[in-house]
Design a protein around this motif. Structure first.
Motif, PDB file in Angstrom:
ATOM      1  N   TYR A 199      38.485  -1.580   0.478  1.00  0.00           N
ATOM      2  CA  TYR A 199      37.931  -0.889   1.637  1.00  0.00           C
ATOM      3  C   TYR A 199      36.756  -0.044   1.172  1.00  0.00           C
ATOM      4  CZ  TYR A 199      38.312   0.668   6.416  1.00  0.00           C
ATOM      5  OH  TYR A 199      38.075   0.884   7.747  1.00  0.00           O
ATOM      6  N   TYR A 200      35.707   0.033   2.018  1.00  0.00           N
ATOM      7  CA  TYR A 200      34.464   0.685   1.584  1.00  0.00           C
ATOM      8  C   TYR A 200      33.986   1.739   2.559  1.00  0.00           C
ATOM      9  CZ  TYR A 200      34.548  -2.928  -1.772  1.00  0.00           C
ATOM     10  OH  TYR A 200      34.976  -3.723  -2.798  1.00  0.00           O
ATOM     11  N   ALA A 201      33.514   2.853   2.007  1.00  0.00           N
ATOM     12  CA  ALA A 201      32.884   3.889   2.829  1.00  0.00           C
ATOM     13  C   ALA A 201      31.583   4.289   2.165  1.00  0.00           C
ATOM     14  CB  ALA A 201      33.814   5.092   2.939  1.00  0.00           C
ATOM     15  N   ILE A 202      30.643   4.747   2.979  1.00  0.00           N
ATOM     16  CA  ILE A 202      29.386   5.285   2.444  1.00  0.00           C
ATOM     17  C   ILE A 202      29.373   6.765   2.793  1.00  0.00           C
ATOM     18  CG2 ILE A 202      28.039   4.658   4.536  1.00  0.00           C
ATOM     19  CD1 ILE A 202      25.705   3.947   2.582  1.00  0.00           C
ATOM     20  N   SER A 203      28.921   7.592   1.857  1.00  0.00           N
ATOM     21  CA  SER A 203      29.002   9.040   2.107  1.00  0.00           C
ATOM     22  C   SER A 203      27.764   9.766   1.598  1.00  0.00           C
ATOM     23  CB  SER A 203      30.249   9.605   1.427  1.00  0.00           C
ATOM     24  OG  SER A 203      30.308  11.006   1.643  1.00  0.00           O
ATOM     25  N   ASP A 204      27.438  10.853   2.314  1.00  0.00           N
ATOM     26  CA  ASP A 204      26.359  11.745   1.854  1.00  0.00           C
ATOM     27  C   ASP A 204      26.959  12.988   1.192  1.00  0.00           C
ATOM     28  OD1 ASP A 204      27.405  13.100   4.018  1.00  0.00           O
ATOM     29  OD2 ASP A 204      25.514  13.313   5.089  1.00  0.00           O
ATOM     30  N   GLY A 205      28.256  12.935   0.940  1.00  0.00           N
ATOM     31  CA  GLY A 205      28.931  14.053   0.291  1.00  0.00           C
ATOM     32  C   GLY A 205      29.618  14.979   1.292  1.00  0.00           C
ATOM     33  N   LYS A 206      29.192  14.869   2.567  1.00  0.00           N
ATOM     34  CA  LYS A 206      29.785  15.754   3.584  1.00  0.00           C
ATOM     35  C   LYS A 206      30.588  14.957   4.590  1.00  0.00           C
ATOM     36  CE  LYS A 206      25.603  17.183   4.573  1.00  0.00           C
ATOM     37  NZ  LYS A 206      24.416  17.795   5.104  1.00  0.00           N
ATOM     38  N   THR A 207      30.002  13.835   4.987  1.00  0.00           N
ATOM     39  CA  THR A 207      30.661  13.000   5.980  1.00  0.00           C
ATOM     40  C   THR A 207      30.670  11.554   5.455  1.00  0.00           C
ATOM     41  OG1 THR A 207      30.619  12.389   8.302  1.00  0.00           O
ATOM     42  CG2 THR A 207      28.515  12.602   7.250  1.00  0.00           C
ATOM     43  N   PHE A 208      31.317  10.657   6.166  1.00  0.00           N
ATOM     44  CA  PHE A 208      31.337   9.265   5.688  1.00  0.00           C
ATOM     45  C   PHE A 208      31.399   8.298   6.861  1.00  0.00           C
ATOM     46  CE2 PHE A 208      35.761  10.469   6.126  1.00  0.00           C
ATOM     47  CZ  PHE A 208      36.328   9.373   6.731  1.00  0.00           C
ATOM     48  N   LYS A 209      31.023   7.066   6.610  1.00  0.00           N
ATOM     49  CA  LYS A 209      31.139   5.974   7.589  1.00  0.00           C
ATOM     50  C   LYS A 209      31.797   4.812   6.865  1.00  0.00           C
ATOM     51  CE  LYS A 209      28.434   8.273  10.403  1.00  0.00           C
ATOM     52  NZ  LYS A 209      28.595   8.667  11.773  1.00  0.00           N
ATOM     53  N   VAL A 210      32.578   4.029   7.618  1.00  0.00           N
ATOM     54  CA  VAL A 210      33.289   2.938   6.935  1.00  0.00           C
ATOM     55  C   VAL A 210      32.739   1.565   7.324  1.00  0.00           C
ATOM     56  CG1 VAL A 210      35.417   4.244   6.665  1.00  0.00           C
ATOM     57  CG2 VAL A 210      35.111   2.820   8.703  1.00  0.00           C
ATOM     58  N   PHE A 211      33.021   0.612   6.458  1.00  0.00           N
ATOM     59  CA  PHE A 211      32.622  -0.778   6.680  1.00  0.00           C
ATOM     60  C   PHE A 211      33.874  -1.600   7.011  1.00  0.00           C
ATOM     61  CE2 PHE A 211      29.400   1.097   4.013  1.00  0.00           C
ATOM     62  CZ  PHE A 211      28.225   0.602   4.538  1.00  0.00           C
ATOM     63  N   LYS A 212      33.680  -2.940   7.086  1.00  0.00           N
ATOM     64  CA  LYS A 212      34.859  -3.786   7.330  1.00  0.00           C
ATOM     65  C   LYS A 212      35.648  -3.964   6.043  1.00  0.00           C
ATOM     66  CE  LYS A 212      32.523  -6.980  10.123  1.00  0.00           C
ATOM     67  NZ  LYS A 212      32.466  -8.346  10.623  1.00  0.00           N
ATOM     68  N   PRO A 266      30.495  16.782  -4.757  1.00  0.00           N
ATOM     69  CA  PRO A 266      30.426  15.914  -3.576  1.00  0.00           C
ATOM     70  C   PRO A 266      30.108  14.470  -3.947  1.00  0.00           C
ATOM     71  CG  PRO A 266      28.609  17.507  -3.596  1.00  0.00           C
ATOM     72  CD  PRO A 266      29.561  17.904  -4.688  1.00  0.00           C
ATOM     73  N   PHE A 267      30.781  13.558  -3.272  1.00  0.00           N
ATOM     74  CA  PHE A 267      30.609  12.136  -3.577  1.00  0.00           C
ATOM     75  C   PHE A 267      29.541  11.553  -2.662  1.00  0.00           C
ATOM     76  CE2 PHE A 267      31.224   7.647  -3.444  1.00  0.00           C
ATOM     77  CZ  PHE A 267      31.572   7.315  -4.741  1.00  0.00           C
ATOM     78  N   LYS A 268      28.381  11.238  -3.234  1.00  0.00           N
ATOM     79  CA  LYS A 268      27.304  10.623  -2.450  1.00  0.00           C
ATOM     80  C   LYS A 268      27.135   9.209  -2.963  1.00  0.00           C
ATOM     81  CE  LYS A 268      24.864  14.972  -2.214  1.00  0.00           C
ATOM     82  NZ  LYS A 268      23.622  15.684  -2.384  1.00  0.00           N
ATOM     83  N   GLY A 269      27.493   8.252  -2.151  1.00  0.00           N
ATOM     84  CA  GLY A 269      27.367   6.864  -2.608  1.00  0.00           C
ATOM     85  C   GLY A 269      28.357   5.987  -1.871  1.00  0.00           C
ATOM     86  N   ILE A 270      28.715   4.890  -2.522  1.00  0.00           N
ATOM     87  CA  ILE A 270      29.683   3.945  -1.947  1.00  0.00           C
ATOM     88  C   ILE A 270      31.040   4.197  -2.595  1.00  0.00           C
ATOM     89  CG2 ILE A 270      30.321   1.505  -1.723  1.00  0.00           C
ATOM     90  CD1 ILE A 270      27.830   2.160  -0.088  1.00  0.00           C
ATOM     91  N   LEU A 271      32.015   4.514  -1.765  1.00  0.00           N
ATOM     92  CA  LEU A 271      33.383   4.710  -2.267  1.00  0.00           C
ATOM     93  C   LEU A 271      34.171   3.424  -2.014  1.00  0.00           C
ATOM     94  CD1 LEU A 271      35.527   6.733  -3.422  1.00  0.00           C
ATOM     95  CD2 LEU A 271      36.225   7.069  -1.046  1.00  0.00           C
ATOM     96  N   TYR A 272      34.798   2.921  -3.068  1.00  0.00           N
ATOM     97  CA  TYR A 272      35.544   1.664  -3.001  1.00  0.00           C
ATOM     98  C   TYR A 272      37.025   2.003  -3.199  1.00  0.00           C
ATOM     99  CZ  TYR A 272      36.975  -2.787  -5.480  1.00  0.00           C
ATOM    100  OH  TYR A 272      37.591  -3.908  -5.946  1.00  0.00           O
ATOM    101  N   VAL A 273      37.815   1.751  -2.170  1.00  0.00           N
ATOM    102  CA  VAL A 273      39.264   1.975  -2.260  1.00  0.00           C
ATOM    103  C   VAL A 273      39.917   0.657  -2.651  1.00  0.00           C
ATOM    104  CG1 VAL A 273      41.355   2.615  -0.981  1.00  0.00           C
ATOM    105  CG2 VAL A 273      39.127   3.573  -0.291  1.00  0.00           C
ATOM    106  N   GLY A 274      40.647   0.661  -3.766  1.00  0.00           N
ATOM    107  CA  GLY A 274      41.483  -0.496  -4.107  1.00  0.00           C
ATOM    108  C   GLY A 274      42.901  -0.106  -3.721  1.00  0.00           C
ATOM    109  N   GLY A 275      43.419  -0.708  -2.663  1.00  0.00           N
ATOM    110  CA  GLY A 275      44.720  -0.278  -2.149  1.00  0.00           C
ATOM    111  C   GLY A 275      45.712  -1.411  -2.092  1.00  0.00           C
ATOM    112  N   ILE A 276      46.958  -1.032  -1.816  1.00  0.00           N
ATOM    113  CA  ILE A 276      48.021  -2.033  -1.684  1.00  0.00           C
ATOM    114  C   ILE A 276      48.929  -1.597  -0.536  1.00  0.00           C
ATOM    115  CG2 ILE A 276      49.502  -0.932  -3.448  1.00  0.00           C
ATOM    116  CD1 ILE A 276      50.146  -3.850  -4.383  1.00  0.00           C
ATOM    117  N   VAL A 277      49.399  -2.555   0.240  1.00  0.00           N
ATOM    118  CA  VAL A 277      50.252  -2.220   1.375  1.00  0.00           C
ATOM    119  C   VAL A 277      51.552  -3.006   1.283  1.00  0.00           C
ATOM    120  CG1 VAL A 277      49.027  -3.919   2.818  1.00  0.00           C
ATOM    121  CG2 VAL A 277      50.429  -2.169   3.912  1.00  0.00           C
ATOM    122  N   ASN A 278      52.623  -2.297   1.635  1.00  0.00           N
ATOM    123  CA  ASN A 278      53.927  -2.949   1.712  1.00  0.00           C
ATOM    124  C   ASN A 278      54.725  -2.203   2.777  1.00  0.00           C
ATOM    125  OD1 ASN A 278      56.160  -4.489   1.273  1.00  0.00           O
ATOM    126  ND2 ASN A 278      56.602  -3.678  -0.779  1.00  0.00           N
TER     127      ASN A 278
END
Ligand code: GLY
Length: 447
Positions: A199-212, A266-278
């Motif tokens: 899962y991916y989000a882009i952030s300016d360090g304050k807020t974020f927007k997500v992708f598909k 603050p995280f400014k960039g592309i955040l990549y979540v590697g997750g698992i669901v069960n």
């Protein structure tokens, strides 16, 4: 200017190329296929190393780009963003301190713990004997327990070792030394059972927007067999995240952006979540501080906004003013690799790649270069993963048909092309309703 050399960076360059104001795109160190069939001037400058920040600065000083996008993990880990920013460039990507969420797995787990992000149980070690005692105790009680022994530093995706008995555990603890500095500190983690997603989000360090969402297929062979690779293909969107997306956003994205801000990095960039669901419960396998490869190839093209404008808003801290729009297409990426990869593929180097230029002209298909070079007009292999093919369609089945039809047009001299034939198989089965078993039930797929 984009810093990186694979199909991911080729995809990013396509996104910038669409901006009207962009006159030319520089990619360093890049690969030769990135210059094929472009609508704008694209320069690949190989005079840099992703592990040498000064060499990247020299390329930046040569071209004086308006924006620099540092897209690759080694470059982020050595502080390329910090150096270029210090020298007055407008740079997109996390600072070395913020990218620590990827390059220091021990620190990253502590951050997750402090910020109540769902994680597996784990312990950190810097001493082999202490770790050996620890695993012996675990396996005395539970002789077949699934554990992961993970180097804390960057190991090109090879640092997490699956462990299912005490013998393997002792061997894998010893393996940590082979990762050098990256393996000096290591983690022993409870193995997670479930289905993975990215899962991916882009952030300016304050807020974020997500992708598909996306899902990649990491092993070299079909049926998820064989060795781990950098990634053999991916799909987007991935149905596995359908009814848990809100949880991912709140528990795995928001907590990072807010936690990093609170902690003064603050995280400014592309955040990549590697997750698992069960059973609808999510856990975090890891975070990365950049787009995934091959996930970027299927996630970024869905962005309807002008990527350069979104990135500029991140650099300027005005991402809250941007309304992100994503298309409703499905995409599948299939990676073409050299026979032998991820082990020794040296015998298959410098072989001719055939058919790739024809595929480049096909509608609904994008082809992206990675381990490729142009020698006197001949396209030759120059790495393990050679190219990515992306098919797009109304649904994943149409995307698959296009991607594999295109793949069938390509060959590598000496029968040296290898690719998986089952990319996206979980969602394909879900569409065919063969396999509800892969979401929210007990089994199924361990990392
Ligand atoms: N697809 C895995 C990665 O980019 O790390």
């Amino acid at each position: 200017m984009i810093v990186g050399s694979g199909a991911r960076e080729h995809t990013i360059s396509n996104a910038y190329e669409k901006n009207e104001g962009v006159k030319r795109v520089i990619i360093t160190p890049g690969n030769d296929f990135m210059t094929y069939n472009r609508s704008k001037e694209v320069i690949v400058d190989k005079e840099s190393s992703l592990k040498d920040a000064e060499s990247i600065l020299r390329v930046a000083e040569k071209y004086k780009p308006d924006i620099i996008d540092v897209a690759q993990d080694d470059a982020l880990a050595i502080g390329v963003v910090d150096l270029l920013t210090e020298k007055g460039f407008k740079v997109f990507g996390p600072t070395k301190k913020a990218a620590r969420i990827e390059w220091d797995k021990e620190w990253s787990r502590e951050f997750m713990k402090r910020n109540n992000i769902p994680i597996p149980e784990y312990e950190s070690f810097d001493n082999e004997e202490v770790a050996e005692e620890y695993v012996k105790k675990i396996y005395e009680k539970e002789p077949k327990k699934l554990l992961y022994i993970k180097a804390s530093g960057l190991c090109a995706g090879k640092g997490a070792l699956k462990t299912t008995n005490v013998r393997e555990a002792l061997e894998n603890i010893k393996m940590m030394k082979t990762f050098g500095e990256a393996g000096k500190n290591f983690l022993i983690e409870e193995g997670l059972i479930g289905e993975e997603y990215s899962y991916y989000a882009i952030s300016d360090g304050k807020t974020f927007k997500v992708f598909k969402s996306a899902q990649d297929n990491k092993t070299i062979n079909d049926y998820d067999e064989g060795e781990q690779t950098g990634g053999m293909g991916a799909i987007s969107p991935a149905r596995v995240t359908e009814d848990i997306e809100e949880k991912i956003i709140e528990e795995q994205v928001r907590k990072v952006i807010e936690g990093m801000k609170k902690e003064g990095t603050p995280f400014k960039g592309i955040l990549y979540v590697g997750g698992i669901v069960n059973n609808r419960k999510i856990k975090t396998i890891e975070y990365n501080a950049r787009w995934g490869d091959p996930e970027c190839q299927v996630v970024l093209p869905a962005l309807k906004n002008d990527y350069a404008e979104v990135v500029e808003a991140c650099i300027e801290g005005t991402l809250d003013r941007i309304n992100i729009e994503l298309d409703d297409k499905a995409r599948m990426c299939v990676v073409g690799a050299l026979r032998g990869y991820p082990e020794d593929y040296s015998k298959a180097k410098n072989k001719e790649v055939r058919g790739i230029e024809e595929v480049n002209k096909k509608e609904g298909i994008t082809i992206l270069g990675a381990g490729i070079k142009n020698v006197e007009g001949r396209i030759l292999t120059n790495g393990g993963r050679i190219f990515s093919i992306v098919g797009e369609g109304e649904d994943i089945k149409e995307a698959k048909k296009k991607a594999y039809e295109a793949m069938a047009m390509i060959s590598i001299e000496g029968n040296n092309l290898h690719y998986r034939t089952d990319i996206g198989w979980r969602d394909i089965e879900r569409i065919d309703e063969k396999s509800v078993r892969f979401i929210n039930t007990k089994v199924l797929y361990s990392l």
